[in-house]
Design a protein around this motif. Sequence first.
Motif, PDB file in Angstrom:
ATOM      1  N   VAL A 166       0.857  -1.189   0.000  1.00 50.81           N
ATOM      2  CA  VAL A 166       0.000   0.000   0.000  1.00 50.81           C
ATOM      3  C   VAL A 166       0.888   1.232   0.000  1.00 50.81           C
ATOM      4  N   PRO A 167       0.380   2.369  -0.520  1.00 50.04           N
ATOM      5  CA  PRO A 167       1.182   3.590  -0.498  1.00 50.04           C
ATOM      6  C   PRO A 167       1.527   4.005   0.923  1.00 50.04           C
ATOM      7  N   ILE A 168       2.663   4.676   1.074  1.00 48.55           N
ATOM      8  CA  ILE A 168       3.078   5.183   2.375  1.00 48.55           C
ATOM      9  C   ILE A 168       2.035   6.164   2.891  1.00 48.55           C
ATOM     10  N   GLY A 169       1.657   6.040   4.150  1.00 45.63           N
ATOM     11  CA  GLY A 169       0.622   6.877   4.749  1.00 45.63           C
ATOM     12  C   GLY A 169      -0.700   6.163   4.847  1.00 45.63           C
ATOM     13  N   MET A 170      -0.915   5.149   4.030  1.00 37.78           N
ATOM     14  CA  MET A 170      -2.136   4.371   4.147  1.00 37.78           C
ATOM     15  C   MET A 170      -2.122   3.539   5.414  1.00 37.78           C
ATOM     16  N   LYS A 171      -0.939   3.109   5.835  1.00 40.29           N
ATOM     17  CA  LYS A 171      -0.785   2.397   7.098  1.00 40.29           C
ATOM     18  C   LYS A 171       0.169   3.165   8.002  1.00 40.29           C
ATOM     19  N   ILE A 172      -0.118   3.122   9.278  1.00 43.79           N
ATOM     20  CA  ILE A 172       0.652   3.889  10.253  1.00 43.79           C
ATOM     21  C   ILE A 172       1.937   3.129  10.586  1.00 43.79           C
ATOM     22  N   GLY A 173       3.016   3.894  10.774  1.00 45.95           N
ATOM     23  CA  GLY A 173       4.286   3.308  11.134  1.00 45.95           C
ATOM     24  C   GLY A 173       4.816   3.864  12.438  1.00 45.95           C
ATOM     25  N   TYR A 230      16.140   5.741  -1.451  1.00 47.31           N
ATOM     26  CA  TYR A 230      15.013   6.254  -2.236  1.00 47.31           C
ATOM     27  C   TYR A 230      13.849   6.607  -1.312  1.00 47.31           C
ATOM     28  N   PRO A 231      13.456   7.889  -1.249  1.00 46.61           N
ATOM     29  CA  PRO A 231      12.339   8.284  -0.379  1.00 46.61           C
ATOM     30  C   PRO A 231      11.001   7.821  -0.943  1.00 46.61           C
ATOM     31  N   LEU A 232      10.144   7.343  -0.074  1.00 44.96           N
ATOM     32  CA  LEU A 232       8.817   6.872  -0.468  1.00 44.96           C
ATOM     33  C   LEU A 232       7.760   7.876  -0.018  1.00 44.96           C
ATOM     34  N   THR A 233       6.758   8.051  -0.853  1.00 43.26           N
ATOM     35  CA  THR A 233       5.689   9.000  -0.549  1.00 43.26           C
ATOM     36  C   THR A 233       4.337   8.304  -0.657  1.00 43.26           C
ATOM     37  N   SER A 234       3.294   9.094  -0.455  1.00 38.79           N
ATOM     38  CA  SER A 234       1.939   8.549  -0.526  1.00 38.79           C
ATOM     39  C   SER A 234       1.540   8.201  -1.960  1.00 38.79           C
ATOM     40  N   LYS A 235       2.359   8.577  -2.926  1.00 45.52           N
ATOM     41  CA  LYS A 235       2.076   8.212  -4.314  1.00 45.52           C
ATOM     42  C   LYS A 235       2.113   6.703  -4.495  1.00 45.52           C
ATOM     43  N   GLY A 236       2.946   6.029  -3.707  1.00 48.53           N
ATOM     44  CA  GLY A 236       3.050   4.579  -3.830  1.00 48.53           C
ATOM     45  C   GLY A 236       4.056   4.169  -4.886  1.00 48.53           C
ATOM     46  N   GLU A 237       5.319   4.562  -4.710  1.00 48.27           N
ATOM     47  CA  GLU A 237       6.360   4.272  -5.696  1.00 48.27           C
ATOM     48  C   GLU A 237       6.542   2.762  -5.859  1.00 48.27           C
ATOM     49  N   ARG A 238       6.777   2.367  -7.107  1.00 47.30           N
ATOM     50  CA  ARG A 238       6.916   0.949  -7.417  1.00 47.30           C
ATOM     51  C   ARG A 238       8.361   0.591  -7.705  1.00 47.30           C
ATOM     52  N   LEU A 239       8.596  -0.706  -7.869  1.00 47.59           N
ATOM     53  CA  LEU A 239       9.948  -1.251  -8.001  1.00 47.59           C
ATOM     54  C   LEU A 239      10.707  -0.627  -9.167  1.00 47.59           C
TER      55      LEU A 239
END
Length: 407
Positions: free
Chosen positions: A91-98, A208-217
């Motif tokens: 899931v995109p970052i931000g969809m689940k809490i960390g 590589y920074p991850l965002t709520s966009k949901g970056e793929r491989l």
Amino acid sequence: MQTCFFNGRASVFSGSRSLKMCLLGSLLIPLLSGCTTSAAGPSAGAVNRAESHPEVVNADIKIIDLTDSVARRVMSSSRGATFADGLGDGVPIGMKIGRGDVLDVAIWEAPPAALFGSTGGDATLSVSSNSVARGTTLPEQMVDSNGRISIPFVGSIQAAGQTPQEIERDIVRRLTGKAHDPQVSVRLIRNVATNATIVGDVNANVLYPLTSKGERLLDALASAGGVKQPVGKTTIQVTRAGKVMSMPMETVIRDPRQNIRLQADDVVTVLFQPYSFTALGATGANAEVPFEATGITLAQALGRVGGLQDNRADVKGVFLFRLEDMSALDLTNAGPIRTTPDGKVPVIYRIDLKNPATFFVAQGFPIRNGDTLYVSNAPLADIQKFVNIVASLVYPILSIQNTLSNN
């Protein structure tokens, strides 16, 4: 009377013709004694008898006929889990809490509000058609190192790995019976920096920074400048939460399902793996033959070495030497099996290309890195080689004889 030394012995001949024959024999024998007809390897019979050879028995080498059932079992064992099946799309970052994320939690109660917001500046009012409800916004909640937050009258609840909606439902469930018709709103207001690591045979190793966009491989590989080696010889390895999986890059490109979303702390390693097999014996070419990371079949391997030599090959004497996985073999009644230090079983697959059905089996049987494909000589091939050598020597000598006879 003439004396001729033939094969180390002195012989007495009378007449010129006998003397000429003696001279021809003395020339022919040394030439033939230096001729050899050695094959490029063992005959089919020698390989077939190898099961009873003491050295093979001690090594516990298995000789297995390549049939449809054997091929299906090998193909099934070599079909590893994919990224989509083993790791999931994510899931995109931000969809689940960390851990380390900061949450805004607001709790609303229907009147008469008694548990939250009865007094104090935090109380807000909301007017509905029939009543006035009171809500309270709690102080910012940071998810601790254990992945939990603490809510008054609720206690400690699990937040890491949950969506905001799942946390809302958990708080409502725990407040039921304590607050009057509680309503909860959970919002992510700040998340810690989440990254994936890209290393290996890429043009730039990056965090590589991850965002709520949901970056793929493939997005991450592009940000690292792409891979250095040809796509067909490149393998991608993803490490996530202690789980490691690998797939050919070409497969990830062809199948969009394998282009999974990256998650926080993923490690993507790009590996250059030039796979190859070795062809020996009566094939069109004896060589180490490279092939793509996606793999090739036995039929394709035979095609890449030019097939079998018609004048030499034994079509019933084709063998594939391999260190095989235990899961690919039916050894239920074989008793204790001796394996190599890495858990492999030495196997010789026996292939009968005289059987038309074998060609269908060969179309699906996979070749693996390090395999050795060997084709033995036909039983009459060595005899034919000997006859050719004798003919190449006898015809010039007969010419000499004719010349001497005419003199």
